[in-house]
Design a protein around this motif. Structure first.
Motif, PDB file in Angstrom:
ATOM      1  N   VAL A 110     103.340   4.191 -56.626  1.00 36.50           N
ATOM      2  CA  VAL A 110     103.372   2.704 -56.722  1.00 36.50           C
ATOM      3  C   VAL A 110     103.732   2.260 -58.006  1.00 36.50           C
ATOM      4  CG1 VAL A 110     102.004   0.743 -56.058  1.00 36.50           C
ATOM      5  CG2 VAL A 110     101.391   3.069 -55.124  1.00 36.50           C
ATOM      6  N   TYR A 111     104.443   1.344 -58.068  1.00 36.93           N
ATOM      7  CA  TYR A 111     104.860   0.661 -59.161  1.00 36.93           C
ATOM      8  C   TYR A 111     105.011  -0.852 -59.310  1.00 36.93           C
ATOM      9  CZ  TYR A 111     109.800  -0.053 -57.264  1.00 36.93           C
ATOM     10  OH  TYR A 111     110.906  -0.419 -56.507  1.00 36.93           O
ATOM     11  N   ASP A 112     105.025  -1.339 -60.601  1.00 35.04           N
ATOM     12  CA  ASP A 112     104.655  -2.758 -60.788  1.00 35.04           C
ATOM     13  C   ASP A 112     105.749  -2.971 -61.870  1.00 35.04           C
ATOM     14  OD1 ASP A 112     104.505  -5.579 -60.688  1.00 35.04           O
ATOM     15  OD2 ASP A 112     102.485  -5.533 -61.265  1.00 35.04           O
ATOM     16  N   PHE A 113     106.887  -3.513 -61.888  1.00 34.70           N
ATOM     17  CA  PHE A 113     107.804  -3.583 -62.957  1.00 34.70           C
ATOM     18  C   PHE A 113     108.194  -5.452 -62.983  1.00 34.70           C
ATOM     19  CE2 PHE A 113     109.867   0.625 -64.519  1.00 34.70           C
ATOM     20  CZ  PHE A 113     108.650   1.156 -64.330  1.00 34.70           C
ATOM     21  N   GLY A 114     108.609  -5.527 -64.018  1.00 33.32           N
ATOM     22  CA  GLY A 114     109.158  -6.919 -64.347  1.00 33.32           C
ATOM     23  C   GLY A 114     110.676  -7.003 -63.585  1.00 33.32           C
ATOM     24  N   GLU A 115     110.701  -8.401 -63.224  1.00 32.04           N
ATOM     25  CA  GLU A 115     111.970  -8.636 -62.404  1.00 32.04           C
ATOM     26  C   GLU A 115     113.240  -8.018 -62.860  1.00 32.04           C
ATOM     27  OE1 GLU A 115     113.176 -12.552 -60.938  1.00 32.04           O
ATOM     28  OE2 GLU A 115     111.000 -13.194 -61.707  1.00 32.04           O
ATOM     29  N   LYS A 116     113.490  -7.847 -64.038  1.00 31.69           N
ATOM     30  CA  LYS A 116     114.757  -7.448 -64.571  1.00 31.69           C
ATOM     31  C   LYS A 116     114.798  -5.657 -64.396  1.00 31.69           C
ATOM     32  CE  LYS A 116     115.374 -11.102 -68.240  1.00 31.69           C
ATOM     33  NZ  LYS A 116     115.044 -11.297 -69.561  1.00 31.69           N
ATOM     34  N   ARG A 117     113.911  -5.168 -64.325  1.00 34.08           N
ATOM     35  CA  ARG A 117     113.662  -3.816 -64.241  1.00 34.08           C
ATOM     36  C   ARG A 117     113.358  -3.170 -62.750  1.00 34.08           C
ATOM     37  NH1 ARG A 117     111.388  -5.871 -68.492  1.00 34.08           N
ATOM     38  NH2 ARG A 117     109.552  -5.587 -67.456  1.00 34.08           N
ATOM     39  N   VAL A 118     112.920  -4.012 -62.121  1.00 29.67           N
ATOM     40  CA  VAL A 118     112.442  -3.555 -60.676  1.00 29.67           C
ATOM     41  C   VAL A 118     113.620  -2.962 -60.029  1.00 29.67           C
ATOM     42  CG1 VAL A 118     112.887  -5.647 -59.265  1.00 29.67           C
ATOM     43  CG2 VAL A 118     110.970  -4.434 -58.694  1.00 29.67           C
ATOM     44  N   VAL A 119     114.707  -3.466 -59.939  1.00 31.01           N
ATOM     45  CA  VAL A 119     115.983  -2.780 -59.272  1.00 31.01           C
ATOM     46  C   VAL A 119     116.363  -1.352 -59.752  1.00 31.01           C
ATOM     47  CG1 VAL A 119     118.469  -2.760 -58.608  1.00 31.01           C
ATOM     48  CG2 VAL A 119     116.839  -4.998 -58.347  1.00 31.01           C
ATOM     49  N   LYS A 120     116.093  -1.140 -61.110  1.00 23.30           N
ATOM     50  CA  LYS A 120     116.301   0.228 -61.482  1.00 23.30           C
ATOM     51  C   LYS A 120     115.261   1.190 -60.986  1.00 23.30           C
ATOM     52  CE  LYS A 120     118.699  -0.980 -65.873  1.00 23.30           C
ATOM     53  NZ  LYS A 120     118.458  -1.089 -67.327  1.00 23.30           N
ATOM     54  N   MET A 121     114.042   0.775 -61.104  1.00 20.39           N
ATOM     55  CA  MET A 121     112.958   1.558 -60.639  1.00 20.39           C
ATOM     56  C   MET A 121     113.130   1.802 -59.066  1.00 20.39           C
ATOM     57  SD  MET A 121     110.792   3.404 -61.768  1.00 20.39           S
ATOM     58  CE  MET A 121     109.155   4.009 -61.224  1.00 20.39           C
ATOM     59  N   LEU A 122     113.429   0.960 -58.306  1.00 22.35           N
ATOM     60  CA  LEU A 122     113.786   1.171 -57.034  1.00 22.35           C
ATOM     61  C   LEU A 122     114.740   2.210 -56.749  1.00 22.35           C
ATOM     62  CD1 LEU A 122     113.439   0.265 -53.804  1.00 22.35           C
ATOM     63  CD2 LEU A 122     115.248  -1.327 -54.341  1.00 22.35           C
ATOM     64  N   LYS A 123     116.066   1.969 -57.391  1.00 21.95           N
ATOM     65  CA  LYS A 123     116.936   2.958 -57.138  1.00 21.95           C
ATOM     66  C   LYS A 123     116.757   4.464 -57.882  1.00 21.95           C
ATOM     67  CE  LYS A 123     120.780  -0.358 -57.490  1.00 21.95           C
ATOM     68  NZ  LYS A 123     121.833  -0.815 -58.322  1.00 21.95           N
ATOM     69  N   ASP A 136     104.005  -2.126 -71.756  1.00 22.72           N
ATOM     70  CA  ASP A 136     102.824  -3.312 -72.291  1.00 22.72           C
ATOM     71  C   ASP A 136     103.068  -4.319 -70.946  1.00 22.72           C
ATOM     72  OD1 ASP A 136     105.402  -4.098 -72.983  1.00 22.72           O
ATOM     73  OD2 ASP A 136     104.476  -5.597 -74.487  1.00 22.72           O
ATOM     74  N   GLU A 137     104.030  -4.118 -69.864  1.00 21.28           N
ATOM     75  CA  GLU A 137     104.230  -5.042 -69.146  1.00 21.28           C
ATOM     76  C   GLU A 137     104.172  -4.304 -67.468  1.00 21.28           C
ATOM     77  OE1 GLU A 137     107.434  -7.765 -69.205  1.00 21.28           O
ATOM     78  OE2 GLU A 137     107.243  -8.039 -71.512  1.00 21.28           O
ATOM     79  N   ASP A 138     104.932  -3.288 -67.501  1.00 21.59           N
ATOM     80  CA  ASP A 138     104.935  -2.650 -66.344  1.00 21.59           C
ATOM     81  C   ASP A 138     104.061  -1.352 -66.121  1.00 21.59           C
ATOM     82  OD1 ASP A 138     107.535  -3.835 -66.116  1.00 21.59           O
ATOM     83  OD2 ASP A 138     108.586  -2.497 -67.157  1.00 21.59           O
TER      84      ASP A 138
END
Length: 87
Positions: free
Chosen positions: A6-19, A56-58
């Protein structure tokens, strides 16, 4: 081993994590993946994620088990992605 990631990433990085996660595990719901993975491949996934995550955010949470059949999974509502394999 079987993992639920399970992950929680900021908007700018969420697509990278999904891929990234789609290369290693089965996508079951927004920001949730599951599947069989070796310890080495899991470490590789986490290492690659650390290259672009803001610690510190994700966050990434990984639940580990020996096999998928060691946990009970109940789905209420629509299943986002059916990963059962029928032979």
């Amino acid at each position: 081993m079987y993992v639920v990631l399970v992950y929680d990433f900021g908007e700018k990085r969420v697509v990278k994590m999904l891929k990234l996660c789609r290369k290693y595990l089965n996508w079951i719901q927004n920001s949730v993946f599951e599947g069989e993975i070796s310890e080495v491949r899991l470490k590789e996934l986490v290492s690659l994620a650390k290259n672009f995550m803001e610690e510190d955010e994700d966050s990434i949470i990984i639940f580990k088990g020996h096999q998928q059949n060691w946990i009970d999974k109940e789905i209420v509502g629509r299943e986002r992605s059916n990963i059962d394999i029928f032979l």
